[in-house]
Design a protein around this motif. Structure first.
Motif, PDB file in Angstrom:
ATOM      1  N   ALA A 124     -56.472 -15.321 -54.431  1.00  0.00           N
ATOM      2  CA  ALA A 124     -57.300 -14.642 -55.431  1.00  0.00           C
ATOM      3  C   ALA A 124     -58.768 -15.012 -55.244  1.00  0.00           C
ATOM      4  CB  ALA A 124     -56.835 -15.014 -56.837  1.00  0.00           C
ATOM      5  N   VAL A 125     -59.013 -16.285 -54.967  1.00  0.00           N
ATOM      6  CA  VAL A 125     -60.392 -16.744 -54.801  1.00  0.00           C
ATOM      7  C   VAL A 125     -61.053 -16.051 -53.614  1.00  0.00           C
ATOM      8  CG1 VAL A 125     -61.814 -18.754 -54.239  1.00  0.00           C
ATOM      9  CG2 VAL A 125     -59.960 -18.962 -55.901  1.00  0.00           C
ATOM     10  N   TYR A 126     -60.308 -15.911 -52.530  1.00  0.00           N
ATOM     11  CA  TYR A 126     -60.877 -15.314 -51.319  1.00  0.00           C
ATOM     12  C   TYR A 126     -60.597 -13.810 -51.218  1.00  0.00           C
ATOM     13  CZ  TYR A 126     -61.647 -20.112 -49.789  1.00  0.00           C
ATOM     14  OH  TYR A 126     -62.063 -21.409 -49.702  1.00  0.00           O
ATOM     15  N   GLU A 127     -60.090 -13.244 -52.314  1.00  0.00           N
ATOM     16  CA  GLU A 127     -59.837 -11.800 -52.378  1.00  0.00           C
ATOM     17  C   GLU A 127     -58.914 -11.304 -51.273  1.00  0.00           C
ATOM     18  OE1 GLU A 127     -63.515  -9.415 -53.934  1.00  0.00           O
ATOM     19  OE2 GLU A 127     -64.200 -11.103 -52.720  1.00  0.00           O
ATOM     20  N   LEU A 128     -57.803 -11.968 -51.076  1.00  0.00           N
ATOM     21  CA  LEU A 128     -56.835 -11.491 -50.097  1.00  0.00           C
ATOM     22  C   LEU A 128     -55.773 -10.690 -50.836  1.00  0.00           C
ATOM     23  CD1 LEU A 128     -56.230 -14.832 -48.148  1.00  0.00           C
ATOM     24  CD2 LEU A 128     -57.976 -13.113 -47.709  1.00  0.00           C
ATOM     25  N   SER A 129     -55.451  -9.536 -50.319  1.00  0.00           N
ATOM     26  CA  SER A 129     -54.413  -8.739 -50.968  1.00  0.00           C
ATOM     27  C   SER A 129     -53.057  -9.407 -50.721  1.00  0.00           C
ATOM     28  CB  SER A 129     -54.401  -7.339 -50.380  1.00  0.00           C
ATOM     29  OG  SER A 129     -53.902  -7.404 -49.063  1.00  0.00           O
ATOM     30  N   ASP A 130     -52.068  -9.010 -51.492  1.00  0.00           N
ATOM     31  CA  ASP A 130     -50.745  -9.619 -51.352  1.00  0.00           C
ATOM     32  C   ASP A 130     -50.189  -9.440 -49.944  1.00  0.00           C
ATOM     33  OD1 ASP A 130     -50.933 -10.473 -53.895  1.00  0.00           O
ATOM     34  OD2 ASP A 130     -49.481  -9.074 -54.763  1.00  0.00           O
ATOM     35  N   ASP A 131     -50.487  -8.277 -49.343  1.00  0.00           N
ATOM     36  CA  ASP A 131     -49.996  -8.026 -47.983  1.00  0.00           C
ATOM     37  C   ASP A 131     -50.627  -8.987 -46.981  1.00  0.00           C
ATOM     38  OD1 ASP A 131     -48.412  -6.049 -48.846  1.00  0.00           O
ATOM     39  OD2 ASP A 131     -49.786  -4.395 -48.323  1.00  0.00           O
ATOM     40  N   VAL A 132     -51.959  -9.089 -47.075  1.00  0.00           N
ATOM     41  CA  VAL A 132     -52.662  -9.988 -46.159  1.00  0.00           C
ATOM     42  C   VAL A 132     -52.164 -11.415 -46.360  1.00  0.00           C
ATOM     43  CG1 VAL A 132     -54.918 -10.949 -45.564  1.00  0.00           C
ATOM     44  CG2 VAL A 132     -54.692  -8.513 -46.067  1.00  0.00           C
ATOM     45  N   LEU A 133     -52.010 -11.800 -47.631  1.00  0.00           N
ATOM     46  CA  LEU A 133     -51.530 -13.146 -47.923  1.00  0.00           C
ATOM     47  C   LEU A 133     -50.190 -13.390 -47.250  1.00  0.00           C
ATOM     48  CD1 LEU A 133     -51.637 -15.835 -49.542  1.00  0.00           C
ATOM     49  CD2 LEU A 133     -50.532 -14.642 -51.411  1.00  0.00           C
TER      50      LEU A 133
ATOM     51  N   TRP B  23     -58.109 -15.819 -62.714  1.00  0.00           N
ATOM     52  CA  TRP B  23     -57.839 -16.354 -64.045  1.00  0.00           C
ATOM     53  C   TRP B  23     -56.355 -16.209 -64.395  1.00  0.00           C
ATOM     54  CZ3 TRP B  23     -61.848 -15.419 -68.524  1.00  0.00           C
ATOM     55  CH2 TRP B  23     -61.666 -16.407 -69.491  1.00  0.00           C
ATOM     56  N   ARG B  24     -55.809 -15.029 -64.134  1.00  0.00           N
ATOM     57  CA  ARG B  24     -54.402 -14.808 -64.454  1.00  0.00           C
ATOM     58  C   ARG B  24     -53.527 -15.774 -63.663  1.00  0.00           C
ATOM     59  NH1 ARG B  24     -52.909  -9.546 -62.705  1.00  0.00           N
ATOM     60  NH2 ARG B  24     -51.407 -10.519 -61.325  1.00  0.00           N
ATOM     61  N   ARG B  25     -53.849 -15.938 -62.384  1.00  0.00           N
ATOM     62  CA  ARG B  25     -53.024 -16.837 -61.558  1.00  0.00           C
ATOM     63  C   ARG B  25     -53.183 -18.297 -61.976  1.00  0.00           C
ATOM     64  NH1 ARG B  25     -53.247 -13.821 -55.657  1.00  0.00           N
ATOM     65  NH2 ARG B  25     -52.318 -11.913 -56.476  1.00  0.00           N
ATOM     66  N   LEU B  28     -50.937 -18.609 -65.059  1.00  0.00           N
ATOM     67  CA  LEU B  28     -49.518 -18.521 -64.709  1.00  0.00           C
ATOM     68  C   LEU B  28     -49.065 -19.799 -64.022  1.00  0.00           C
ATOM     69  CD1 LEU B  28     -49.120 -14.842 -63.470  1.00  0.00           C
ATOM     70  CD2 LEU B  28     -48.168 -15.894 -65.536  1.00  0.00           C
ATOM     71  N   SER B  29     -49.925 -20.322 -63.139  1.00  0.00           N
ATOM     72  CA  SER B  29     -49.504 -21.530 -62.438  1.00  0.00           C
ATOM     73  C   SER B  29     -49.486 -22.730 -63.370  1.00  0.00           C
ATOM     74  CB  SER B  29     -50.400 -21.793 -61.233  1.00  0.00           C
ATOM     75  OG  SER B  29     -51.641 -22.283 -61.659  1.00  0.00           O
ATOM     76  N   SER B  30     -50.394 -22.786 -64.355  1.00  0.00           N
ATOM     77  CA  SER B  30     -50.301 -23.955 -65.232  1.00  0.00           C
ATOM     78  C   SER B  30     -49.112 -23.845 -66.175  1.00  0.00           C
ATOM     79  CB  SER B  30     -51.611 -24.275 -65.960  1.00  0.00           C
ATOM     80  OG  SER B  30     -52.166 -23.197 -66.572  1.00  0.00           O
ATOM     81  N   LEU B  31     -48.751 -22.638 -66.544  1.00  0.00           N
ATOM     82  CA  LEU B  31     -47.510 -22.493 -67.333  1.00  0.00           C
ATOM     83  C   LEU B  31     -46.310 -22.895 -66.485  1.00  0.00           C
ATOM     84  CD1 LEU B  31     -48.013 -19.152 -69.283  1.00  0.00           C
ATOM     85  CD2 LEU B  31     -48.176 -21.495 -70.125  1.00  0.00           C
ATOM     86  N   ALA B  32     -46.309 -22.451 -65.228  1.00  0.00           N
ATOM     87  CA  ALA B  32     -45.203 -22.795 -64.334  1.00  0.00           C
ATOM     88  C   ALA B  32     -45.117 -24.300 -64.142  1.00  0.00           C
ATOM     89  CB  ALA B  32     -45.381 -22.104 -62.986  1.00  0.00           C
ATOM     90  N   ALA B  33     -46.291 -24.956 -64.039  1.00  0.00           N
ATOM     91  CA  ALA B  33     -46.287 -26.403 -63.834  1.00  0.00           C
ATOM     92  C   ALA B  33     -45.713 -27.113 -65.054  1.00  0.00           C
ATOM     93  CB  ALA B  33     -47.696 -26.904 -63.543  1.00  0.00           C
ATOM     94  N   ARG B 128     -59.306 -23.197 -65.331  1.00  0.00           N
ATOM     95  CA  ARG B 128     -58.197 -23.441 -64.412  1.00  0.00           C
ATOM     96  C   ARG B 128     -56.861 -23.651 -65.133  1.00  0.00           C
ATOM     97  NH1 ARG B 128     -54.526 -23.790 -62.290  1.00  0.00           N
ATOM     98  NH2 ARG B 128     -53.792 -24.717 -60.356  1.00  0.00           N
ATOM     99  N   HIS B 129     -56.892 -24.340 -66.266  1.00  0.00           N
ATOM    100  CA  HIS B 129     -55.628 -24.690 -66.915  1.00  0.00           C
ATOM    101  C   HIS B 129     -55.495 -24.059 -68.291  1.00  0.00           C
ATOM    102  CE1 HIS B 129     -54.520 -27.624 -63.870  1.00  0.00           C
ATOM    103  NE2 HIS B 129     -55.801 -27.862 -63.790  1.00  0.00           N
ATOM    104  N   PHE B 130     -54.279 -23.974 -68.699  1.00  0.00           N
ATOM    105  CA  PHE B 130     -53.976 -23.422 -70.001  1.00  0.00           C
ATOM    106  C   PHE B 130     -52.796 -24.213 -70.548  1.00  0.00           C
ATOM    107  CE2 PHE B 130     -51.221 -20.605 -72.471  1.00  0.00           C
ATOM    108  CZ  PHE B 130     -52.105 -20.237 -73.479  1.00  0.00           C
TER     109      PHE B 130
END
Lengths: 327, 275
Positions: A124-133, B23-25, B28-33, B128-130
């Motif tokens: 997300a930070v580097y703006e990679l699409s899910d496919d590229v990722l 932000w969404r990720r 989601l990752s802090s909830l998952a953690a 970063r966290h939630f």
């Protein structure tokens, strides 16, 4: 123009000393005495695109400080640095997108989650699409021989697996310049070899420029054609690894095997005795006296065998660092 | 500790979608953690429920007597309490989990990774966290507000009047907390400082007029607690003019800018823990 260039790069720190006693602690609290430490002094070098260069030096030599200045984490006290046309300390986003820093003792992966979760954040930070990722994770995971480990929580991975996953996370955005600070620290021999193999592969495949610090000689000899030898904050050698022998080691190792144990002479007459084990004696002899000394040895002693070799690079560098000066 | 050649971190060209996805990720990752430790999850849920029950009981005691606080009726004072609880939940869900981590990032040197991401570092350390454990208080705050509002016969106008000051209160609280947390670049063990801040903010439980004059001055101009809870409640009650809300707005913007400036200033002194 060179990809990485520094001119008289210097960094001074102010540190305070503390005596271990209670009085020392009180003094440290009330009237702290600072002194200035020159961590890096007038370092100038330039690195071309695609090179793999090793920063070699004992602990505290200034390797990490150099790397931190080149990545823009800390500001040089004086001098300039330029990486991919940017001044690192500005930390401009186009610059940050081109570089990566991997540190052997710090980790960015989320401890409680599988590495794949951390990858998604970096994507997300580097703006990679899910496919590229997906493609990049697949490709790098294959190069690193990682698979099921990517879906296990990081805390359950071995140190070697974790380091590989760290590398993967750090390379997702396919940086041009890799700064690696002790990437094999604490790894066992196999894992070290795997990481080295991967870095060589990565450099070849993507033409990335790699600047690597390590105090493991093997990392450097395996990966870098060029080394920067750094000692007490100064670069004391910059050049090809094999040339270092000529430059710093005007001596050779002469190993002799005596025909019999009796009648052992005083070998210090011939040169510095490195080792003596029964009938086998290893001598260090100045290159300019070599022929003469070998002739003398053969004349004066009864020899079963004689071999002449270059001393190992580790040994040369070790001597340079303990002697503490450049030739 | 050398900042002579400092060049500020450039303003991010805020690319909405990139930050939104990140932000969404993050969340989601802090909830998952948190979900990773299932037993802990259950214990924390129980803990939150018990805390909720405790607050309800406290409130019940509040209701039993017929005392007026600083000229505020019970229902009116409940509005203040509601805003306070809401902000408290916000602090537990977002400020505490994020801003207290700045300390460990600085001590362990993992701030390096954040500073080397092509993303605004203030955004990263703030978003970063939630923590799920602030959510009950947010809900409870909303319920309290709803209950008091109903008793006072609030319509849409009153709620609308209150929403801007509440949003400003959130900004003010964030900026104050963030600026304090940023001082950990120098002091490292900053945990105590945010604790002190939190204790001061406890004053926001009650209408500002319930305090003696000197404290009122302190909580308005030194530590703007008044803007956090009293001003939003007064706005809902239509007791305060646009002037006070404007002041809250100015305070919020100034503090936010100050926190931003202060963050960059403090990063000049970040030396990155050695390795």
């Amino acid at each position: 123009m060179a990809l990485i260039e520094t001119h008289n790069l210097s960094k001074q720190y102010r540190t305070a000393d503390k005596a271990p006693t209670l009085a020392g602690t009180i003094r440290h609290f009330l009237r702290r005495r600072y002194r200035t430490v020159e961590a890096v002094k007038d370092v100038s070098f330039s690195i071309e695109r695609g090179e793999m260069v090793g920063f070699l030096g004992p602990n505290g030599a200034g390797k990490t400080t150099c790397l931190k200045m080149l990545t823009g984490l800390i500001c040089p006290t004086s001098g300039t640095a330029s990486v991919a046309g940017h001044t690192p300390f500005r930390r401009e986003h186009p610059f940050l997108r081109q570089i990566t820093l991997v540190m052997g003792q710090k980790q960015q992966l989320i401890w409680d989650l599988p590495p794949a979760d951390s990858f998604r954040i970096n994507a997300a930070v580097y703006e990679l699409s899910d496919d590229v990722l997906k493609t990049r994770v697949g490709e790098l995971a294959e190069m690193l021989s990682l698979s099921t480990q990517l879906s296990q929580p990081v805390r359950k991975l071995s140190l070697g697996e974790r380091m590989k996953a760290e590398l993967l996370a750090a390379l997702l955005h396919r940086p041009d310049v890799l700064f690696l600070d002790e990437p094999t620290l604490g790894l066992d021999v196999n894992a070290q070899a795997a990481v080295r193999e991967f870095l060589r592969d990565y450099n070849r495949r993507f033409g990335a420029t790699v600047l690597l610090t390590s105090h493991y000689m093997a990392d450097i000899t395996a990966l870098c054609q060029r080394i920067l030898l750094i000692h007490k904050g100064q670069v004391i050698y910059d050049g090809a690894l094999d040339r270092i022998v000529q430059r710093f080691a005007p001596y050779r190792e002469v190993k002799i095997e005596l025909a019999n144990v009796e009648g052992q002479a005083d070998f210090t007459r011939y040169g510095e005795v490195l080792a003596q084990d029964g009938r086998v004696v290893t001598l260090m002899i100045q290159r300019r006296n070599l022929t003469e000394t070998v002739a003398t040895l053969m004349r004066e002693l009864e020899l079963a065998d004689l071999t002449i070799t270059d001393p190992p690079v580790e040994q040369i560098i070790g001597r340079i660092f303990t002697k503490g000066n450049a030739a | 500790m050398h900042g002579e050649h400092y060049v500020p971190e450039p303003m991010p060209s805020l690319n909405g979608s990139r930050y939104a996805v990140a932000w969404r990720r993050f969340w989601l990752s802090s909830l998952a953690a948190e979900a990773e430790y299932r037993l802990n999850f259950i214990l924390a849920t129980t803990n939150s429920l018990l805390a909720l029950a405790g607050s309800i009981f406290g409130l019940h005691l509040f209701f039993r007597t017929g005392y007026r606080l600083g000229g505020w009726s019970w229902e009116e004072a409940l509005l203040v309490m509601g805003v306070f609880t809401l902000l408290d939940g916000f602090a537990s869900a977002l400020l505490n989990p994020n801003l207290n981590r700045i300390v460990s990032h600085i001590r362990d040197g993992t701030m390096d990774f954040i500073l080397l991401k092509p993303m605004d570092s203030q955004f990263w350390v703030s978003a970063r966290h939630f923590s799920l454990w602030g959510v009950p208080n947010v809900l409870f705050g909303l319920i309290t507000l709803g209950y008091a509002g109903k008793k006072l016969g609030f319509g849409w106008t009153e709620w609308a009047q209150g929403s801007l000051p509440v949003a400003l209160a959130v900004l003010i609280l964030y900026s104050l907390w963030f600026a304090l947390a940023a001082t950990s670049v120098w002091f490292v063990k900053i945990y105590n400082v945010t604790f002190v801040l939190r204790s001061f903010l406890e004053a926001g439980r009650f209408p500002i007029s319930a305090f003696p004059q000197p404290s009122r001055f302190f909580f308005t101009f030194i530590l703007p607690v008044a803007f956090l809870t009293t001003v939003p409640a007064e706005s809902m009650l239509g007791r305060t003019g646009a002037g006070n809300v404007a002041w809250a707005g100015v305070t919020a913007i100034l503090l936010l800018l100050l926190s931003r400036w202060f963050w960059r200033f403090s990063l000049r002194f970040y030396t990155s823990a050695s390795s």
